[in-house]
Design a protein around this motif. Structure first.
Motif, PDB file in Angstrom:
ATOM      1  N   ASP A   1      -4.820  11.393  -0.284  1.00 43.50           N
ATOM      2  CA  ASP A   1      -6.460  11.327  -0.427  1.00 43.50           C
ATOM      3  C   ASP A   1      -6.566  12.492  -1.349  1.00 43.50           C
ATOM      4  N   THR A   2      -5.609  13.749  -0.969  1.00 47.96           N
ATOM      5  CA  THR A   2      -5.693  14.563  -2.604  1.00 47.96           C
ATOM      6  C   THR A   2      -5.052  14.568  -3.666  1.00 47.96           C
ATOM      7  N   PHE A   3      -4.706  13.237  -4.114  1.00 51.90           N
ATOM      8  CA  PHE A   3      -4.905  12.920  -5.752  1.00 51.90           C
ATOM      9  C   PHE A   3      -5.453  12.891  -6.450  1.00 51.90           C
ATOM     10  N   PRO A   4      -5.597  12.744  -7.478  1.00 58.06           N
ATOM     11  CA  PRO A   4      -6.492  12.566  -7.958  1.00 58.06           C
ATOM     12  C   PRO A   4      -7.426  11.206  -8.180  1.00 58.06           C
ATOM     13  N   LEU A   5      -8.090  10.699  -8.862  1.00 60.01           N
ATOM     14  CA  LEU A   5      -9.436   9.906  -8.508  1.00 60.01           C
ATOM     15  C   LEU A   5      -8.310   8.238  -9.050  1.00 60.01           C
ATOM     16  N   GLU A   6      -8.282   8.651 -10.425  1.00 63.53           N
ATOM     17  CA  GLU A   6      -7.227   8.140 -11.039  1.00 63.53           C
ATOM     18  C   GLU A   6      -6.288   7.313 -10.594  1.00 63.53           C
ATOM     19  N   ALA A   7      -5.602   8.084 -10.074  1.00 63.35           N
ATOM     20  CA  ALA A   7      -4.165   7.823  -9.113  1.00 63.35           C
ATOM     21  C   ALA A   7      -4.657   7.168  -8.186  1.00 63.35           C
ATOM     22  N   LEU A   8      -5.188   6.970  -7.562  1.00 64.95           N
ATOM     23  CA  LEU A   8      -6.165   6.779  -6.062  1.00 64.95           C
ATOM     24  C   LEU A   8      -5.972   4.879  -6.946  1.00 64.95           C
ATOM     25  N   LYS A   9      -7.061   5.503  -7.752  1.00 67.07           N
ATOM     26  CA  LYS A   9      -8.094   3.545  -8.477  1.00 67.07           C
ATOM     27  C   LYS A   9      -6.333   2.129  -8.437  1.00 67.07           C
ATOM     28  N   ALA A  10      -5.322   3.538  -9.332  1.00 64.55           N
ATOM     29  CA  ALA A  10      -4.253   2.323  -9.141  1.00 64.55           C
ATOM     30  C   ALA A  10      -3.689   1.783  -8.388  1.00 64.55           C
ATOM     31  N   GLN A  11      -3.708   2.886  -7.026  1.00 64.66           N
ATOM     32  CA  GLN A  11      -2.922   2.328  -5.959  1.00 64.66           C
ATOM     33  C   GLN A  11      -4.097   1.420  -5.360  1.00 64.66           C
ATOM     34  N   ALA A  12      -5.189   1.332  -5.657  1.00 60.95           N
ATOM     35  CA  ALA A  12      -5.505   0.560  -5.020  1.00 60.95           C
ATOM     36  C   ALA A  12      -6.025  -1.000  -5.729  1.00 60.95           C
ATOM     37  N   VAL A  13      -6.360  -0.421  -6.614  1.00 63.51           N
ATOM     38  CA  VAL A  13      -5.612  -1.797  -7.922  1.00 63.51           C
ATOM     39  C   VAL A  13      -4.331  -3.267  -7.178  1.00 63.51           C
ATOM     40  N   THR A  14      -3.324  -1.987  -7.065  1.00 61.92           N
ATOM     41  CA  THR A  14      -1.878  -2.627  -6.887  1.00 61.92           C
ATOM     42  C   THR A  14      -2.290  -2.711  -5.146  1.00 61.92           C
ATOM     43  N   ALA A  15      -2.301  -2.042  -4.489  1.00 64.34           N
ATOM     44  CA  ALA A  15      -2.435  -2.727  -3.351  1.00 64.34           C
ATOM     45  C   ALA A  15      -3.326  -3.923  -2.614  1.00 64.34           C
ATOM     46  N   ARG A  16      -4.249  -3.943  -3.513  1.00 62.31           N
ATOM     47  CA  ARG A  16      -4.671  -5.109  -3.785  1.00 62.31           C
ATOM     48  C   ARG A  16      -3.930  -6.515  -3.998  1.00 62.31           C
ATOM     49  N   THR A  17      -3.769  -6.414  -4.571  1.00 61.87           N
ATOM     50  CA  THR A  17      -3.161  -7.418  -6.041  1.00 61.87           C
ATOM     51  C   THR A  17      -2.047  -7.654  -4.608  1.00 61.87           C
ATOM     52  N   TYR A  18      -1.368  -7.031  -4.119  1.00 61.34           N
ATOM     53  CA  TYR A  18       0.084  -6.736  -3.273  1.00 61.34           C
ATOM     54  C   TYR A  18      -0.778  -7.914  -1.940  1.00 61.34           C
ATOM     55  N   ALA A  19      -1.678  -7.520  -1.159  1.00 62.07           N
ATOM     56  CA  ALA A  19      -2.064  -7.622  -0.032  1.00 62.07           C
ATOM     57  C   ALA A  19      -2.956  -9.740  -1.133  1.00 62.07           C
ATOM     58  N   MET A  20      -3.066  -9.905  -1.706  1.00 61.83           N
ATOM     59  CA  MET A  20      -4.336 -11.527  -1.913  1.00 61.83           C
ATOM     60  C   MET A  20      -2.465 -12.290  -2.267  1.00 61.83           C
ATOM     61  N   GLN A  21      -1.458 -10.976  -2.695  1.00 59.62           N
ATOM     62  CA  GLN A  21       0.230 -12.179  -3.256  1.00 59.62           C
ATOM     63  C   GLN A  21       0.904 -12.489  -1.952  1.00 59.62           C
ATOM     64  N   ARG A  22       0.245 -11.367  -0.753  1.00 61.47           N
ATOM     65  CA  ARG A  22       0.850 -11.936   0.520  1.00 61.47           C
ATOM     66  C   ARG A  22       0.082 -12.468   1.315  1.00 61.47           C
ATOM     67  N   ALA A  23      -0.589 -13.096   1.517  1.00 64.10           N
ATOM     68  CA  ALA A  23      -2.326 -13.911   1.363  1.00 64.10           C
ATOM     69  C   ALA A  23      -1.817 -15.393   1.209  1.00 64.10           C
ATOM     70  N   GLN A  24      -1.099 -15.632   0.238  1.00 58.20           N
ATOM     71  CA  GLN A  24      -0.875 -16.553  -0.713  1.00 58.20           C
ATOM     72  C   GLN A  24       0.342 -16.889   0.192  1.00 58.20           C
ATOM     73  N   ARG A  25       1.033 -16.078  -0.256  1.00 55.52           N
ATOM     74  CA  ARG A  25       2.226 -17.117   0.467  1.00 55.52           C
ATOM     75  C   ARG A  25       2.115 -17.163   1.579  1.00 55.52           C
ATOM     76  N   ARG A  26       1.582 -16.279   2.953  1.00 60.09           N
ATOM     77  CA  ARG A  26       1.718 -16.861   4.384  1.00 60.09           C
ATOM     78  C   ARG A  26       0.921 -17.640   4.295  1.00 60.09           C
ATOM     79  N   ALA A  27       0.108 -18.169   3.900  1.00 63.77           N
ATOM     80  CA  ALA A  27      -0.902 -19.462   4.306  1.00 63.77           C
ATOM     81  C   ALA A  27      -1.325 -19.734   5.319  1.00 63.77           C
ATOM     82  N   GLY A  28       0.349 -20.505   5.215  1.00 63.90           N
ATOM     83  CA  GLY A  28       0.410 -21.148   6.584  1.00 63.90           C
ATOM     84  C   GLY A  28       1.166 -20.679   8.121  1.00 63.90           C
ATOM     85  N   GLN A  29       0.944 -18.538   8.274  1.00 59.83           N
ATOM     86  CA  GLN A  29       0.935 -18.132   9.253  1.00 59.83           C
ATOM     87  C   GLN A  29      -0.283 -18.034   9.458  1.00 59.83           C
TER      88      GLN A  29
END
Length: 553
Positions: free
Chosen positions: A157-185
């Motif tokens: 939480d001490t990182f700059p806001l714009e870096a945290l926003k980039a992290q939010a986008v990458t984490a969101r994309t990662y989660a959606m990709q994993r949800a698509q991959r593990r639809a049968g689990q």
């Protein structure tokens, strides 16, 4: 010079990929529900919960729990037993606590006492028995709520806001990709580093929450599917290719490039070791390996006879060579030493079992000797940063010898978190510019979540239910004692809202840790101690803390 190059590179990125080029121009509807397996709970056979909202058992109005209810769960044979208000109820092999709106129209969550942090899990909780008889927990929640519990732990939480926003986008994309991959689990992501660290909602993390809100729905797409937005703590100054790390795959949206932002960030993790010019002063294990190599080389060339000994004297050069992945990769696998060596020659037969050796003869030409960096060099010199073969090594000549520096913490593919921190904090670069640098081949799309509306408990249809558990009040913390003469109140003040302060038995960093205090927690200072320490107490704990990390009220 390095900062100038970094600034020029930042400018070139801005000109090549302005913010408007990466902002999502299309909006798509998508299911924003995510199933999170709380793998971090481990092999647990008992759980305690405090409900901070209205819940039912699988939508049964007759089996409802009000806000503040304390619940205990225990694995007993082939069943999960639920204890509440003095009653014990056999729930069979599993059940779901379904979240509802309370009478004020608010949706809460649940605190799980066995979790690492005292944070809120905002969703439905499904409990089932594992094959080993332990309890398995899946939280079904909305992805943006999930990200509130990811971003402040994958970054800080001490990182700059714009870096945290980039992290939010990458984490969101990662989660959606994993949800698509593990639809049968039965789960989409787990809450550990096997996927992404998730520790529930802590509303004190205001900046990470803002970062999630300001990038809501933004994800990266590649060829019609969710991209794998890999990221790691530090890439060591050069991004890695996904195919080098994980083998074959379609990762054309990623590339290998120099990353001056990560390289110049003083917070990027590095380790160093020196090979002195005088070989006799080098690490004993490295010296032994090199003399063994020298002996083998000289014996094969006929310059060394049986019974003669080799010694190393001067180190003329050390260099990192042979990239393990070839091409432009600077991930070198071999350390090449150029050394001056001497041979103590054989001087007649042994006497009384003692070999007769003559004077040392210095070899006219230096020897070139090579050691495997990963298998032979990095551990003896304390250079290992990763368990695998991800460490990058560079060599520089200094006043005392040759300095080996190991960099890259993590796999190095995709975004470097330390690089993003530097880009945002020092160069003022935006989330869009950070993402464009690390993911040059991704299309950015905004998703509009199809979120199910929560039902108020009172709006549920009438049901006989299984039971009508009686809610119990949540426990309250012990109050601070009254002040005695000379005492005063203070509060913990450490960097990061989730940080803690160690309480020690004696005023020393080497003393036993008796417990920890949360950031902002109140305490009583009893008396000043030596060297920047104070003696303190709370309602449950007494010991010593450092003065630098408390503020007098």
């Amino acid at each position: 010079m390095r900062k100038l190059l970094s600034a020029l590179l930042a400018l070139s990125i801005y000109l090549a990929a302005p913010c408007a080029a990466i902002k999502a121009e299309s909006v798509q509807k998508a299911d924003g529900t995510l199933r999170v397996w709380l793998q971090s709970l481990g092999a647990v056979k008992a759980l305690g919960l405090t409900l901070d909202g209205a819940y039912t058992v699988e939508g049964d109005r007759g089996f409802r729990f009000e806000k503040g209810t304390e619940i205990k769960l225990g694995a007993d044979g082939g069943s999960i037993v639920l204890e509440v208000g003095g009653a014990a109820i056999d729930m069979g092999g599993g059940f779901t606590l379904t979240r509802h709106l309370d009478e004020d129209g608010n949706a809460g969550g649940a605190y799980i006492h066995e979790s690492e942090k005292d944070t809120l899990y905002c969703g439905d909780l499904t409990f089932s028995l594992r094959t080993d008889g332990c309890i398995r927990v899946i939280v079904k929640m909305q992805i943006e709520d999930y990200l509130y519990g990811v971003v402040p732990y994958e970054m800080s939480d001490t990182f700059p806001l714009e870096a945290l926003k980039a992290q939010a986008v990458t984490a969101r994309t990662y989660a959606m990709q994993r949800a698509q991959r593990r639809a049968g689990q039965d789960y989409d992501v787990c809450d550990t580093t096997d996927d992404q660290v998730f520790k529930g909602l802590d509303t004190r993390f205001e900046l990470p929450i803002q970062a999630v809100d300001e990038t809501r729905g933004l994800v990266g797409m590649y060829k019609g599917g969710y991209a794998e937005c890999f990221y790691s703590a530090s890439n060591g100054g050069q991004t890695a290719l996904a195919t080098d790390v994980w083998g074959a795959g379609d990762y054309d949206y990623l590339d290998m490039r120099d990353d001056p932002y990560d390289l110049e960030n003083p917070e990027s993790l590095v380790r160093t070791a020196v090979i002195p010019f005088d070989a006799r002063r080098m690490n004993s294990e490295i010296y032994s390996l090199l003399t063994q190599k020298a002996g083998e080389q000289l014996y094969q060339s006929g310059e060394l006879l049986p019974g003669e000994a080799v010694g190393l004297f001067d180190v003329e050069n050390v260099e990192a060579v042979e990239p393990i992945y070839g091409g432009q990769s600077r991930q070198y696998g071999v350390i090449r030493f150029t050394v001056r060596a001497g041979v103590r020659r054989y001087d007649g037969p042994s006497t009384a079992g003692v070999q007769q050796l003559g004077e040392v003869e210095m070899l006219q030409e230096p020897l070139t000797l090579e050691l495997d960096f990963y298998d032979q060099v990095r551990t003896p010199l304390g250079l290992a940063l990763n368990a695998g073969r991800s460490d990058m090594v560079t060599v520089e000549k200094g006043e005392e010898g040759f300095t080996l520096t190991s960099r890259r913490y993590g796999h190095g593919v995709g975004m470097s978190q330390r690089g993003a921190q530097r880009m945002a904090g020092v160069y003022g670069m935006t989330c869009e510019e950070i993402l464009a640098f690390y993911y040059p081949g991704i299309e950015w799309v905004t998703l509009e979540w199809q979120e199910p509306e929560l039902t108020a408990v009172d709006a549920l249809p009438e049901s006989l239910g299984y039971a009508a558990p009686r809610p119990t009040p949540a426990p309250t913390p012990a109050p601070l004692p009254a002040l005695s003469q000379g005492e005063y109140y203070a509060a913990v003040n450490v960097a990061g809202v989730d940080s803690t302060l160690n309480v020690r038995r004696e005023p020393s960093t080497q003393a036993e840790i008796l417990g920890v205090l949360r950031n902002g927690q109140r305490l009583i200072v009893v008396e000043e101690a030596a060297d920047g320490w104070v003696k303190m107490k709370t309602g449950e704990l007494e010991g010593y803390v450092m003065t630098n990390f408390i503020v007098k009220e």
